[in-house]
Write a protein that holds these residues in place. Sequence first.
Motif, PDB file in Angstrom:
ATOM      1  N   HIS A 141      11.513  13.656   7.487  1.00  9.18           N
ATOM      2  CA  HIS A 141      10.585  12.997   6.570  1.00  9.18           C
ATOM      3  C   HIS A 141      11.017  13.246   5.129  1.00  9.18           C
ATOM      4  O   HIS A 141      11.755  14.182   4.838  1.00  9.18           O
ATOM      5  CB  HIS A 141       9.157  13.511   6.780  1.00  9.18           C
ATOM      6  CG  HIS A 141       9.023  14.999   6.612  1.00  9.18           C
ATOM      7  ND1 HIS A 141       8.559  15.576   5.454  1.00  9.18           N
ATOM      8  CD2 HIS A 141       9.297  16.024   7.454  1.00  9.18           C
ATOM      9  CE1 HIS A 141       8.551  16.904   5.587  1.00  9.18           C
ATOM     10  NE2 HIS A 141       8.997  17.205   6.790  1.00  9.18           N
ATOM     11  N   CYS A 145       4.432  12.276   3.061  1.00  4.05           N
ATOM     12  CA  CYS A 145       4.500  10.903   3.565  1.00  4.05           C
ATOM     13  C   CYS A 145       3.882  10.755   4.963  1.00  4.05           C
ATOM     14  O   CYS A 145       4.226   9.823   5.690  1.00  4.05           O
ATOM     15  CB  CYS A 145       5.954  10.425   3.602  1.00  4.05           C
ATOM     16  SG  CYS A 145       7.002  11.414   4.699  1.00  4.05           S
ATOM     17  N   TYR A 232       8.860   7.820   5.819  1.00  2.00           N
ATOM     18  CA  TYR A 232       9.011   7.621   4.380  1.00  2.00           C
ATOM     19  C   TYR A 232       7.769   6.914   3.849  1.00  2.00           C
ATOM     20  O   TYR A 232       6.933   6.415   4.609  1.00  2.00           O
ATOM     21  CB  TYR A 232      10.280   6.821   4.069  1.00  2.00           C
ATOM     22  CG  TYR A 232      10.293   5.421   4.639  1.00  2.00           C
ATOM     23  CD1 TYR A 232       9.914   4.331   3.862  1.00  2.00           C
ATOM     24  CD2 TYR A 232      10.679   5.188   5.959  1.00  2.00           C
ATOM     25  CE1 TYR A 232       9.911   3.033   4.383  1.00  2.00           C
ATOM     26  CE2 TYR A 232      10.690   3.913   6.489  1.00  2.00           C
ATOM     27  CZ  TYR A 232      10.300   2.839   5.700  1.00  2.00           C
ATOM     28  OH  TYR A 232      10.288   1.568   6.217  1.00  2.00           O
ATOM     29  N   ARG A 233       7.647   6.878   2.534  1.00  2.00           N
ATOM     30  CA  ARG A 233       6.464   6.295   1.902  1.00  2.00           C
ATOM     31  C   ARG A 233       6.870   5.659   0.583  1.00  2.00           C
ATOM     32  O   ARG A 233       7.945   5.954   0.043  1.00  2.00           O
ATOM     33  CB  ARG A 233       5.419   7.395   1.664  1.00  2.00           C
ATOM     34  CG  ARG A 233       4.078   6.910   1.112  1.00  2.00           C
ATOM     35  CD  ARG A 233       3.058   8.037   1.053  1.00  2.00           C
ATOM     36  NE  ARG A 233       1.777   7.551   0.534  1.00  2.00           N
ATOM     37  CZ  ARG A 233       0.668   8.270   0.487  1.00  2.00           C
ATOM     38  NH1 ARG A 233       0.660   9.526   0.920  1.00  2.00           N
ATOM     39  NH2 ARG A 233      -0.457   7.749   0.003  1.00  2.00           N
ATOM     40  N   ALA A 234       6.013   4.810   0.041  1.00  2.00           N
ATOM     41  CA  ALA A 234       6.272   4.207  -1.271  1.00  2.00           C
ATOM     42  C   ALA A 234       6.628   5.317  -2.262  1.00  2.00           C
ATOM     43  O   ALA A 234       5.852   6.261  -2.441  1.00  2.00           O
ATOM     44  CB  ALA A 234       5.048   3.437  -1.751  1.00  2.00           C
ATOM     45  N   ASN A 298       7.386   3.749   8.224  1.00  2.00           N
ATOM     46  CA  ASN A 298       6.705   3.743   6.928  1.00  2.00           C
ATOM     47  C   ASN A 298       5.317   4.346   7.086  1.00  2.00           C
ATOM     48  O   ASN A 298       4.578   4.002   8.012  1.00  2.00           O
ATOM     49  CB  ASN A 298       6.603   2.309   6.403  1.00  2.00           C
ATOM     50  CG  ASN A 298       6.111   2.232   4.967  1.00  2.00           C
ATOM     51  OD1 ASN A 298       5.303   3.047   4.515  1.00  2.00           O
ATOM     52  ND2 ASN A 298       6.594   1.238   4.237  1.00  2.00           N
ATOM     53  N   TYR A 299       4.957   5.224   6.161  1.00  2.00           N
ATOM     54  CA  TYR A 299       3.634   5.845   6.154  1.00  2.00           C
ATOM     55  C   TYR A 299       2.520   4.819   6.278  1.00  2.00           C
ATOM     56  O   TYR A 299       1.497   5.074   6.936  1.00  2.00           O
ATOM     57  CB  TYR A 299       3.476   6.646   4.854  1.00  2.00           C
ATOM     58  CG  TYR A 299       2.066   7.070   4.547  1.00  2.00           C
ATOM     59  CD1 TYR A 299       1.534   8.225   5.109  1.00  2.00           C
ATOM     60  CD2 TYR A 299       1.262   6.324   3.678  1.00  2.00           C
ATOM     61  CE1 TYR A 299       0.227   8.627   4.828  1.00  2.00           C
ATOM     62  CE2 TYR A 299      -0.036   6.720   3.388  1.00  2.00           C
ATOM     63  CZ  TYR A 299      -0.548   7.866   3.965  1.00  2.00           C
ATOM     64  OH  TYR A 299      -1.834   8.250   3.676  1.00  2.00           O
ATOM     65  N   GLU A 300       2.707   3.657   5.652  1.00  2.00           N
ATOM     66  CA  GLU A 300       1.652   2.646   5.647  1.00  2.00           C
ATOM     67  C   GLU A 300       1.311   2.150   7.041  1.00  2.00           C
ATOM     68  O   GLU A 300       0.243   1.566   7.252  1.00  2.00           O
ATOM     69  CB  GLU A 300       2.068   1.462   4.762  1.00  2.00           C
ATOM     70  CG  GLU A 300       2.194   1.801   3.289  1.00  2.00           C
ATOM     71  CD  GLU A 300       0.864   2.252   2.684  1.00  2.00           C
ATOM     72  OE1 GLU A 300      -0.205   1.812   3.171  1.00  2.00           O
ATOM     73  OE2 GLU A 300       0.890   3.051   1.737  1.00  2.00           O
ATOM     74  N   THR A 301       2.201   2.353   8.010  1.00  2.00           N
ATOM     75  CA  THR A 301       1.943   1.871   9.366  1.00  2.00           C
ATOM     76  C   THR A 301       1.216   2.902  10.234  1.00  2.00           C
ATOM     77  O   THR A 301       0.888   2.617  11.387  1.00  2.00           O
ATOM     78  CB  THR A 301       3.259   1.482  10.063  1.00  2.00           C
ATOM     79  OG1 THR A 301       4.044   2.655  10.314  1.00  2.00           O
ATOM     80  CG2 THR A 301       4.053   0.498   9.223  1.00  2.00           C
ATOM     81  N   HIS A 368      14.161   2.501  -1.061  1.00  2.00           N
ATOM     82  CA  HIS A 368      12.981   2.162  -0.274  1.00  2.00           C
ATOM     83  C   HIS A 368      13.138   0.777   0.358  1.00  2.00           C
ATOM     84  O   HIS A 368      12.814   0.590   1.546  1.00  2.00           O
ATOM     85  CB  HIS A 368      11.739   2.201  -1.161  1.00  2.00           C
ATOM     86  CG  HIS A 368      10.461   1.920  -0.422  1.00  2.00           C
ATOM     87  ND1 HIS A 368       9.869   2.827   0.416  1.00  2.00           N
ATOM     88  CD2 HIS A 368       9.670   0.807  -0.386  1.00  2.00           C
ATOM     89  CE1 HIS A 368       8.762   2.311   0.938  1.00  2.00           C
ATOM     90  NE2 HIS A 368       8.617   1.084   0.459  1.00  2.00           N
ATOM     91  N   GLU A 372      13.184  -0.117   4.374  1.00  2.00           N
ATOM     92  CA  GLU A 372      12.335  -1.136   4.950  1.00  2.00           C
ATOM     93  C   GLU A 372      13.152  -2.178   5.722  1.00  2.00           C
ATOM     94  O   GLU A 372      12.780  -2.569   6.831  1.00  2.00           O
ATOM     95  CB  GLU A 372      11.538  -1.838   3.850  1.00  2.00           C
ATOM     96  CG  GLU A 372      10.417  -0.995   3.254  1.00  2.00           C
ATOM     97  CD  GLU A 372       9.202  -0.957   4.169  1.00  2.00           C
ATOM     98  OE1 GLU A 372       8.256  -1.728   3.947  1.00  2.00           O
ATOM     99  OE2 GLU A 372       9.207  -0.135   5.112  1.00  2.00           O
ATOM    100  N   SER A 378       7.320  -3.510  12.025  1.00  2.00           N
ATOM    101  CA  SER A 378       6.353  -2.444  11.785  1.00  2.00           C
ATOM    102  C   SER A 378       5.088  -2.702  12.573  1.00  2.00           C
ATOM    103  O   SER A 378       4.851  -3.785  13.088  1.00  2.00           O
ATOM    104  CB  SER A 378       6.035  -2.330  10.291  1.00  2.00           C
ATOM    105  OG  SER A 378       5.411  -3.519   9.857  1.00  2.00           O
TER     106      SER A 378
END
Length: 382
Positions: A141, A145, A232-234, A298-301, A368, A372, A378
């Motif tokens: 990681h 994140c 990972y994250r933004a 991605n963290y957002e997922t 980033h 992606e 995702s």
Amino acid sequence: MQLTADATRDLDVFMARLAEDVSACARLADHFRDEDFAHEAQALAAAWGLAAPGLTERLTRRGVVPRAVAPAAGWLPVAVSPGEDAVDWAFFGARRLEESFFGESVPKVWSAPLNRLLRLRTPLSALEGLAGPVPDGLVFHMSRCGSTLLGRMLGAPEGATVLSEAAPIDHVVRGDLPPDRKVALLRGVVAALGRARGAGDERLFLKLDCWHARFFDLFREAFPRTRWLHLYRAPAEVMVSHARSPGMQMVPQVVAPAVFGLAQPATPDADYQAAVLAAIGEAMLAAFAADGEGLLVNYETLPGAAAGRVLPHFGWAPDALESEAMTAAAAIDAKAPERAFRPDGAAKRAEVDPAIRAACAARLDDLHARLEAAGGPSTSSG
């Protein structure tokens, strides 16, 4: 109290026998008051035909008990010191590692009377060739994140154990050791930490320190068939988190810049922090391109991606109880389990300052985008 030679011998014999008897250790491990422990230990000694006086006094001395070989399962390594050729062990018995980090689990047992009486120490060679499980998955990681969230989800079912940023693993990874021995010791320390002891023995995952991305080849050589992922994250959100409270990887005196292939900074400012994150991300992109066992997440997922992508990637089809435990874990703040989880992305984006914005533009935004693009489909977080 001055002990006679015979009494000292009896106490030493008792300690040596106790160190070999996991069931006896388990019997004593639940006693946290010195008086209760000494009473129970003396009763045990009597059952073994030993007097063993002076137990309470010995508890205050905290002397090391040297051994040539690793103790039985139930004892976990808590520190590896390559420069001293030493491994320190603590008795956990069947206690689950329920804390978010291994470093939070150790104090729960380290100060108990049993572990003060038996400060077991072995040479590094005790780890080499030790039988134990191979990890079911490795979690790399970029830091801040969602790796702790994912680690708590993977470790929530009763049959699973997550070794979360365990210091003994890092001691080997960053130790001054020949490459071949480092591989052997990495396998050994993971085996010692993951051996079956009646707690989470069905599945084993390593949630690594973020800088271990730079040691990917070492982990791949040690565990050639283990699947892995990188979270990972933004970048701006991660940078704001480190601006609020810098992680140890951002402190050059704690994690040397050379670990990231960087020179010593004049000051660990936003640009240096971005360079650290870039070194991690580039290492993971290179590993992903070269190795067929990786997954980029991605963290957002999260948390949806845990069931949708992560568990299938690690070959785990959870039953209903396991899924329920993971869902419950996802609802809790991973680093403050007494609180419910609350999304913080918007608040962090509102704190992005010009220095962070410039550092991201220079070092992280393109990286980033490449993560992606390489990561493929995702799964939504819903």
